[in-house]
Design an enzyme around this catalytic site. Structure first.
Site, PDB file in Angstrom:
ATOM      1  N   ARG A  98       0.836  -1.216   0.000  1.00 27.70           N
ATOM      2  CA  ARG A  98       0.000   0.000   0.000  1.00 27.70           C
ATOM      3  C   ARG A  98       0.860   1.250   0.000  1.00 27.70           C
ATOM      4  NH1 ARG A  98      -3.243   1.927  -2.568  1.00 27.70           N
ATOM      5  NH2 ARG A  98      -4.287  -0.097  -2.420  1.00 27.70           N
ATOM      6  N   LYS A 133       3.873  24.972  -3.236  1.00 27.38           N
ATOM      7  CA  LYS A 133       2.574  24.390  -2.860  1.00 27.38           C
ATOM      8  C   LYS A 133       2.631  22.868  -3.006  1.00 27.38           C
ATOM      9  CE  LYS A 133       0.105  28.597  -4.164  1.00 27.38           C
ATOM     10  NZ  LYS A 133      -0.866  29.227  -5.091  1.00 27.38           N
ATOM     11  N   LYS A 165       7.334  39.045  -2.379  1.00 29.88           N
ATOM     12  CA  LYS A 165       5.971  38.929  -2.902  1.00 29.88           C
ATOM     13  C   LYS A 165       5.127  40.115  -2.453  1.00 29.88           C
ATOM     14  CE  LYS A 165       4.281  34.713  -2.997  1.00 29.88           C
ATOM     15  NZ  LYS A 165       4.329  34.411  -4.441  1.00 29.88           N
ATOM     16  N   GLU A 199       7.879  39.934  -7.125  1.00 34.17           N
ATOM     17  CA  GLU A 199       6.554  39.748  -7.719  1.00 34.17           C
ATOM     18  C   GLU A 199       5.849  41.098  -7.839  1.00 34.17           C
ATOM     19  OE1 GLU A 199       3.507  36.699  -6.195  1.00 34.17           O
ATOM     20  OE2 GLU A 199       2.794  38.612  -5.370  1.00 34.17           O
ATOM     21  N   ASP A 220       2.278  38.603 -11.778  1.00 34.73           N
ATOM     22  CA  ASP A 220       1.290  37.768 -11.095  1.00 34.73           C
ATOM     23  C   ASP A 220      -0.131  38.158 -11.473  1.00 34.73           C
ATOM     24  OD1 ASP A 220       0.567  35.736  -9.151  1.00 34.73           O
ATOM     25  OD2 ASP A 220      -0.115  37.391  -7.893  1.00 34.73           O
TER      26      ASP A 220
END
Length: 286
Positions: A98, A133, A165, A199, A220
């Protein structure tokens, strides 16, 4: 490169979670002398990734289990193909199967989705890259799967590169700091081998950011028209990365605007497990 240590850390933790005191069912149902042979078989088309993790699940459960790969990570396969054969003590094979299958299905799903993105931008010169992510604890393996699918990797962690960012820029603005000057000050604190990316989400931010001396600019959530305009403004002075709501349906059009890199969290956070199976072919020595 994905290392044996990285693989074994993940697989060992997964095995310990799944069978902390052994496989009770296998112990009471399967004779200790039974030898099993199973085949890892594709039930749909895809791109393989995770074969080393697959083998590690059996090796770490019982080093006498033999795994015979029939293909390699990064190879395309079709439904019905046998990808590997496993032979060893039946108790160990059943205990590890598994975890072996879960990891291979997951990583092959990431590789297959990445390959679809890469195929969608073929001929444009744009490169497909992942993001942070990723599934906690599986980043090294999922990043490997992206490479198996023909993509490239973004920074591995917050420690690898500077990437300012929107939240970073918002703090600067609230403090009344000049964007170009702030980038200059950040650059002065970095070694010469460290890249700096910023960004932006508006056209008017491009020139002040470029003036700061960045290496990469991320556009972005720009519209296609604004992406094309941004490429004209940057004019080769920095690598251009496009990001934000990138899908299989939109990635080709984004690539044709002339950007250098397209990053998508979907490669990892939205990849489904591929349908692979472990089919018992022989059980002997009972």
């Amino acid at each position: 490169m994905l290392t044996t240590a990285q693989i074994d850390t993940v697989v060992s933790a997964a095995l310990a979670e799944d069978a902390p005191w052994g496989d009770l069912t296998g112990q009471v149902f399967l004779p200790g002398t039974a030898i099993a042979t199973v085949q890892l078989t594709a039930r749909e088309d895809g791109v393989l990734s995770g074969l080393d993790a697959f083998a590690a699940a059996f090796r770490l459960t019982d080093p006498t289990v033999e795994v015979d790969p029939r293909t390699a990570d990064g190879d395309r396969f079709t439904a019905g193909d046998v990808l590997a054969t496993v032979t060893g003590p039946a108790r160990a094979v059943v205990q590890a199967e598994r975890i072996a299958l879960n990891l291979t299905q997951r990583l092959s799903g990431v590789a297959t989705l990445t390959r679809r993105f890469v195929d969608a931008v073929q001929g444009t010169g744009a490169r497909i890259t992942d993001t942070r992510k990723t599934t906690p604890g599986l980043r090294a393996l999922e990043r490997h799967a992206v490479r198996c699918g023909g993509g490239v990797n973004h920074r591995f962690s917050l420690s690898d590169a500077v990437m300012a960012k929107d939240n970073h820029l918002a703090v600067l603005q609230q403090q009344g700091l000049d964007l170009t000057g702030a980038i200059h000050r950040a650059r002065a604190q970095l070694g010469h081998t460290t890249r700096l990316e910023v960004e932006v989400d508006r056209i008017d931010q491009i020139e002040p950011v470029i003036a700061g001396g960045i290496d990469i600019i991320m556009l972005d959530n720009f519209s296609l028209a604004d992406l094309a305009r941004g490429v004209e403004i940057v004019a080769g002075r920095a690598i251009i990365e496009a990001s934000g709501t990138v899908t299989l349906e939109t990635v080709g059009d984004i690539a044709r605007t002339g950007v250098d890199v397209i990053s998508s969290g979907a490669l990892t956070h939205s990849a489904r497990h591929l349908d692979l199976g472990l089919d018992m072919t022989v059980i002997a020595g009972v």
